[in-house]
Motif scaffolding. Sequence first.
Motif, PDB file in Angstrom:
ATOM      1  N   GLN A  19      36.002  42.482 -25.339  1.00 49.37           N
ATOM      2  CA  GLN A  19      36.541  41.885 -24.122  1.00 49.37           C
ATOM      3  C   GLN A  19      35.439  41.392 -23.197  1.00 49.37           C
ATOM      4  O   GLN A  19      35.638  40.475 -22.416  1.00 49.37           O
ATOM      5  CB  GLN A  19      37.437  42.877 -23.364  1.00 49.37           C
ATOM      6  N   ASP A  20      34.275  41.994 -23.283  1.00 48.34           N
ATOM      7  CA  ASP A  20      33.187  41.638 -22.381  1.00 48.34           C
ATOM      8  C   ASP A  20      32.411  40.400 -22.822  1.00 48.34           C
ATOM      9  O   ASP A  20      31.742  39.775 -22.013  1.00 48.34           O
ATOM     10  CB  ASP A  20      32.194  42.804 -22.262  1.00 48.34           C
ATOM     11  N   THR A  21      32.488  40.040 -24.096  1.00 45.50           N
ATOM     12  CA  THR A  21      31.655  38.939 -24.583  1.00 45.50           C
ATOM     13  C   THR A  21      31.965  37.622 -23.899  1.00 45.50           C
ATOM     14  O   THR A  21      31.053  36.861 -23.576  1.00 45.50           O
ATOM     15  CB  THR A  21      31.789  38.770 -26.112  1.00 45.50           C
ATOM     16  N   ASP A  22      33.238  37.361 -23.647  1.00 44.97           N
ATOM     17  CA  ASP A  22      33.611  36.115 -22.959  1.00 44.97           C
ATOM     18  C   ASP A  22      33.061  36.094 -21.535  1.00 44.97           C
ATOM     19  O   ASP A  22      32.495  35.095 -21.091  1.00 44.97           O
ATOM     20  CB  ASP A  22      35.130  35.972 -22.922  1.00 44.97           C
ATOM     21  N   ALA A  23      33.237  37.203 -20.828  1.00 46.16           N
ATOM     22  CA  ALA A  23      32.759  37.274 -19.441  1.00 46.16           C
ATOM     23  C   ALA A  23      31.245  37.135 -19.379  1.00 46.16           C
ATOM     24  O   ALA A  23      30.712  36.403 -18.542  1.00 46.16           O
ATOM     25  CB  ALA A  23      33.204  38.588 -18.797  1.00 46.16           C
ATOM     26  N   LEU A  24      30.537  37.802 -20.278  1.00 43.06           N
ATOM     27  CA  LEU A  24      29.081  37.704 -20.287  1.00 43.06           C
ATOM     28  C   LEU A  24      28.617  36.301 -20.666  1.00 43.06           C
ATOM     29  O   LEU A  24      27.603  35.824 -20.162  1.00 43.06           O
ATOM     30  CB  LEU A  24      28.473  38.743 -21.231  1.00 43.06           C
ATOM     31  N   GLY A  25      29.375  35.648 -21.530  1.00 48.15           N
ATOM     32  CA  GLY A  25      29.048  34.267 -21.881  1.00 48.15           C
ATOM     33  C   GLY A  25      29.149  33.343 -20.678  1.00 48.15           C
ATOM     34  O   GLY A  25      28.283  32.492 -20.455  1.00 48.15           O
ATOM     35  N   ARG A  26      30.217  33.518 -19.884  1.00 45.82           N
ATOM     36  CA  ARG A  26      30.378  32.707 -18.666  1.00 45.82           C
ATOM     37  C   ARG A  26      29.271  33.015 -17.659  1.00 45.82           C
ATOM     38  O   ARG A  26      28.735  32.109 -17.024  1.00 45.82           O
ATOM     39  CB  ARG A  26      31.757  32.944 -18.055  1.00 45.82           C
ATOM     40  N   ILE A  27      28.915  34.280 -17.531  1.00 42.67           N
ATOM     41  CA  ILE A  27      27.836  34.662 -16.623  1.00 42.67           C
ATOM     42  C   ILE A  27      26.532  34.020 -17.080  1.00 42.67           C
ATOM     43  O   ILE A  27      25.761  33.489 -16.279  1.00 42.67           O
ATOM     44  CB  ILE A  27      27.693  36.203 -16.543  1.00 42.67           C
ATOM     45  N   GLY A  28      26.276  34.054 -18.388  1.00 46.50           N
ATOM     46  CA  GLY A  28      25.065  33.443 -18.926  1.00 46.50           C
ATOM     47  C   GLY A  28      25.001  31.951 -18.633  1.00 46.50           C
ATOM     48  O   GLY A  28      23.950  31.427 -18.249  1.00 46.50           O
ATOM     49  N   GLN A  29      26.135  31.268 -18.797  1.00 45.61           N
ATOM     50  CA  GLN A  29      26.170  29.834 -18.505  1.00 45.61           C
ATOM     51  C   GLN A  29      25.876  29.575 -17.025  1.00 45.61           C
ATOM     52  O   GLN A  29      25.166  28.636 -16.679  1.00 45.61           O
ATOM     53  CB  GLN A  29      27.536  29.245 -18.878  1.00 45.61           C
ATOM     54  N   LYS A  30      26.421  30.416 -16.149  1.00 48.34           N
ATOM     55  CA  LYS A  30      26.159  30.256 -14.713  1.00 48.34           C
ATOM     56  C   LYS A  30      24.687  30.498 -14.406  1.00 48.34           C
ATOM     57  O   LYS A  30      24.088  29.788 -13.596  1.00 48.34           O
ATOM     58  CB  LYS A  30      27.039  31.207 -13.898  1.00 48.34           C
ATOM     59  N   LEU A  31      24.094  31.502 -15.053  1.00 47.84           N
ATOM     60  CA  LEU A  31      22.675  31.778 -14.824  1.00 47.84           C
ATOM     61  C   LEU A  31      21.808  30.616 -15.288  1.00 47.84           C
ATOM     62  O   LEU A  31      20.824  30.266 -14.632  1.00 47.84           O
ATOM     63  CB  LEU A  31      22.258  33.059 -15.544  1.00 47.84           C
ATOM     64  N   VAL A  32      22.179  30.006 -16.412  1.00 46.28           N
ATOM     65  CA  VAL A  32      21.434  28.834 -16.884  1.00 46.28           C
ATOM     66  C   VAL A  32      21.540  27.716 -15.861  1.00 46.28           C
ATOM     67  O   VAL A  32      20.548  27.070 -15.516  1.00 46.28           O
ATOM     68  CB  VAL A  32      21.960  28.366 -18.264  1.00 46.28           C
ATOM     69  N   GLY A  33      22.741  27.486 -15.351  1.00 44.92           N
ATOM     70  CA  GLY A  33      22.930  26.443 -14.342  1.00 44.92           C
ATOM     71  C   GLY A  33      22.124  26.705 -13.083  1.00 44.92           C
ATOM     72  O   GLY A  33      21.489  25.797 -12.537  1.00 44.92           O
ATOM     73  N   ILE A  34      22.116  27.955 -12.633  1.00 49.23           N
ATOM     74  CA  ILE A  34      21.353  28.315 -11.431  1.00 49.23           C
ATOM     75  C   ILE A  34      19.864  28.115 -11.672  1.00 49.23           C
ATOM     76  O   ILE A  34      19.155  27.530 -10.855  1.00 49.23           O
ATOM     77  CB  ILE A  34      21.654  29.777 -11.023  1.00 49.23           C
ATOM     78  N   SER A  35      19.371  28.597 -12.820  1.00 50.35           N
ATOM     79  CA  SER A  35      17.936  28.472 -13.089  1.00 50.35           C
ATOM     80  C   SER A  35      17.526  27.017 -13.259  1.00 50.35           C
ATOM     81  O   SER A  35      16.448  26.619 -12.835  1.00 50.35           O
ATOM     82  CB  SER A  35      17.538  29.289 -14.318  1.00 50.35           C
ATOM     83  N   GLN A  36      18.383  26.205 -13.867  1.00 50.08           N
ATOM     84  CA  GLN A  36      18.068  24.786 -14.000  1.00 50.08           C
ATOM     85  C   GLN A  36      18.027  24.112 -12.629  1.00 50.08           C
ATOM     86  O   GLN A  36      17.168  23.280 -12.372  1.00 50.08           O
ATOM     87  CB  GLN A  36      19.070  24.094 -14.912  1.00 50.08           C
ATOM     88  N   GLY A  37      18.946  24.499 -11.760  1.00 51.03           N
ATOM     89  CA  GLY A  37      18.963  23.929 -10.414  1.00 51.03           C
ATOM     90  C   GLY A  37      17.720  24.286  -9.622  1.00 51.03           C
ATOM     91  O   GLY A  37      17.144  23.445  -8.933  1.00 51.03           O
ATOM     92  N   HIS A  38      17.277  25.534  -9.739  1.00 42.93           N
ATOM     93  CA  HIS A  38      16.106  25.982  -8.994  1.00 42.93           C
ATOM     94  C   HIS A  38      14.797  25.477  -9.580  1.00 42.93           C
ATOM     95  O   HIS A  38      13.762  25.474  -8.906  1.00 42.93           O
ATOM     96  CB  HIS A  38      16.068  27.506  -8.911  1.00 42.93           C
ATOM     97  N   SER A  39      14.820  25.056 -10.830  1.00 39.95           N
ATOM     98  CA  SER A  39      13.586  24.588 -11.449  1.00 39.95           C
ATOM     99  C   SER A  39      13.532  23.068 -11.583  1.00 39.95           C
ATOM    100  O   SER A  39      12.644  22.533 -12.229  1.00 39.95           O
ATOM    101  CB  SER A  39      13.422  25.227 -12.828  1.00 39.95           C
ATOM    102  N   GLN A  40      14.459  22.376 -10.953  1.00 43.33           N
ATOM    103  CA  GLN A  40      14.526  20.918 -11.074  1.00 43.33           C
ATOM    104  C   GLN A  40      13.215  20.247 -10.673  1.00 43.33           C
ATOM    105  O   GLN A  40      12.733  19.367 -11.378  1.00 43.33           O
ATOM    106  CB  GLN A  40      15.679  20.368 -10.210  1.00 43.33           C
TER     107      GLN A  40
END
Length: 123
Positions: A19-40
Amino acid sequence: MHAKLLWILPLVAVGCNRQDTDALGRIGQKLVGISQGHSQHLREKYDVHLPALNTLHDKVAQRLRWDRHLAASNLEVHVSGSDIELKGQVADDVLRQRAVALAETTEGVSSVKDSLVSGTAGN
């Protein structure tokens, strides 16, 4: 910003169930988006382009590749529309089930065909 993300570490450290894999996947995608935004500004300065996980193949392959239990397995991901076929060899049936579960819980996947071989077949 980074302090807000520290609450995620205990969840990752404990491990997760199906049950946690989907939630962690979404969290991972958000973290990638945040890190990409901060490293632009750095990417623009050094002309670095990070690959995006745009295709279903990329999403599934990335999840399988980054799973610590499956990292040593030789897995292939074949995509037809929203259907996935997994090929390759895993050490045992537990890892086989894990690979299928990761693929099944990937956003955009409607079905998974398990063509994996478990054990040391052929050796």
